[in-house]
Write an enzyme that holds these catalytic residues in place. Structure first.
Site, short mmCIF file in Angstrom:
data_model
loop_
_atom_site.label_atom_id
_atom_site.label_comp_id
_atom_site.label_asym_id
_atom_site.label_seq_id
_atom_site.Cartn_x
_atom_site.Cartn_y
_atom_site.Cartn_z
CD GLU A 228 -2.92 -0.93 -0.19
OE1 GLU A 228 -3.07 0.20 -0.70
OE2 GLU A 228 -3.41 -1.96 -0.68
CB CYS B 9 -14.47 4.36 -12.82
SG CYS B 9 -15.40 5.89 -12.58
CB CYS C 181 -20.11 4.02 -18.77
SG CYS C 181 -19.18 5.46 -18.18
CB CYS D 137 -19.40 0.50 -15.25
SG CYS D 137 -19.41 0.93 -13.50
CB CYS E 91 -23.19 5.86 -12.64
SG CYS E 91 -21.90 7.11 -12.75
N1 ADE Z 1 -3.54 0.66 -5.35
C1 ADE Z 1 -3.51 0.85 -4.03
N2 ADE Z 1 -3.67 -0.30 -3.37
C2 ADE Z 1 -3.80 -1.27 -4.31
C3 ADE Z 1 -3.99 -2.66 -4.26
N3 ADE Z 1 -4.07 -3.28 -3.11
N4 ADE Z 1 -4.10 -3.32 -5.42
C4 ADE Z 1 -4.01 -2.65 -6.59
N5 ADE Z 1 -3.82 -1.35 -6.69
C5 ADE Z 1 -3.72 -0.64 -5.56
#
Ligand code: ADE
Length: 358
Positions: free
Chosen positions: A39, A194, A201, A204, A210
């Site tokens: 992350e 998106c 769309c 989606c 939406c």
């Molecule tokens: N961007 C931020 N966290 C992510 C994740 N876990 N998987 C893919 N893209 C991300």
């Protein structure tokens, strides 16, 4: 159950299971260290760029203890090329804090995760959702776009009031269960369908509800950052012509356009003063239409004055050049000077195209 009767999160979860990403290197684990690392690396960086760094980093620092025990130099060496190095420094510091304050075990408590350096509310929610199945809402850049469109929230998402509305919607839409698939679904939808330009769309899973799609606003939401009002400055430039040649003056460095060739600028001493400074006698002068040029921090309005000049004997000084229009156009010129010269050249071919000041 027909498609319409499923709510937002149910449709997103079903779509994630059928069409989302399932084999990224940080998926299929509940190890908070690995999820945390992914992350942080994925902040401001695309998945494809992150993968090789993620694997090298984990090979060198396989767990939180290894990271905490490393030197900062070693950590940053493995971050080298990913950019935004504060992320690497914070990651290292956070690992040491976890060793000191949490006995080396990544905290499960959402507020304790938020308190770690480099982990904001959305990143903490992603980690707690993927590692512990916690019911926490994420709101990164991609998710802001998804929610601004689906919920029809206008205004720049960086503005506090708009961000508050988006968080409120993010919390409300959160399902009671399957938060991991839901969270991953939001990320996958934002990254794959998106997207900012030309969202897909037609495929989606939440298109039916939406607001932006219904109202034809997908290209307009989320609203762009409002343009800053820049200060405006004005200057007068004297285009001196003699027998088909134009006078250019080298700009002093430092300063804007330092080292580039420019028309002599009237700096408070008027057109006559400039003529004297550069050693010409003015025969006649006519004002041309102003030319605007945008810098990052201000706008410049140039008032070009076209003068017919007689060269005086001392006209050939260093830093001054008489050039044919062709040669002048080949010199190192600031963009607006080039534009004015090009216009002038066209007007000599067709004199009526030269636009005088209105
Ligand atoms: N961007 C931020 N966290 C992510 C994740 N876990 N998987 C893919 N893209 C991300």
């Amino acid at each position: 159950m027909d498609h319409q009767s499923l709510n937002f999160s149910q449709r997103l979860i079903a779509w994630q299971r059928a069409h989302g990403r399932h084999d990224l290197p940080w998926q299929n684990t509940r190890d908070p260290y690995r999820i945390w690392l992914s992350e942080i690396m994925l902040q401001q960086t695309q998945v494809s760029a992150v993968i090789p760094y993620y694997q090298r980093f984990l090979a060198r620092f396989p767990d939180l203890q290894a990271l905490a025990a490393a030197t900062e130099d070693d950590v940053l060496a493995h971050w080298s090329g990913l950019g935004y190095y504060a992320r690497g420094r914070n990651l290292h510091r956070a690992a040491q804090l976890i060793v000191e304050q949490h006995a080396g075990i990544f905290p499960r408590d959402f507020d304790a995760v938020c308190a770690l350096p480099g982990i904001g509310r959305s990143t903490a929610a992603a980690i707690c959702s993927f590692a512990f199945g916690a019911r926490q809402a994420i709101l990164d850049g991609n998710v802001k776009r998804v929610l601004a469109r689906h919920e029809g929230i206008s205004g720049f998402p960086g503005a506090k009031s708009v961000q508050d509305q988006l968080w409120q919607r993010a919390e409300t839409l959160l399902p009671e269960a399957d938060v991991e698939s839901y969270t991953q679904g939001l990320m996958d939808l934002g990254a794959g369908l998106c997207v900012r330009r030309r969202p897909l769309c037609r495929v989606c899973p939440v298109a039916d509800t939406c607001v932006a799609l219904r109202d034809g606003l997908t290209e307009r939401l989320p609203s762009p950052r409002p343009a800053k009002v820049l200060p405006e400055r004005e200057t007068t430039m004297l285009i001196l012509m003699n027998q088909g040649e134009v006078l250019l003056e080298k700009r002093p460095a430092p300063g804007i356009w330092g080292g580039l060739w420019c028309f002599p600028e009237a700096l408070g001493d008027g057109v006559e003063g400039v003529a004297q400074r550069v050693g010409v006698e003015l025969r006649s002068v006519v004002a041309l239409a102003p030319v605007d040029h945008g810098f990052t921090h201000y706008k410049l309005r140039i008032h070009p004055m076209l003068g017919e000049a007689l060269r005086q004997p001392r006209a050939q000084e260093p830093g001054l050049l008489w050039l044919s229009l062709d040669d002048a156009l080949g010199a190192a010129l600031p963009a607006p000077v080039k534009r004015i010269l090009a216009q002038l050249q066209r007007s000599l071919v067709s004199p009526f195209s030269l636009q005088a000041a209105g």
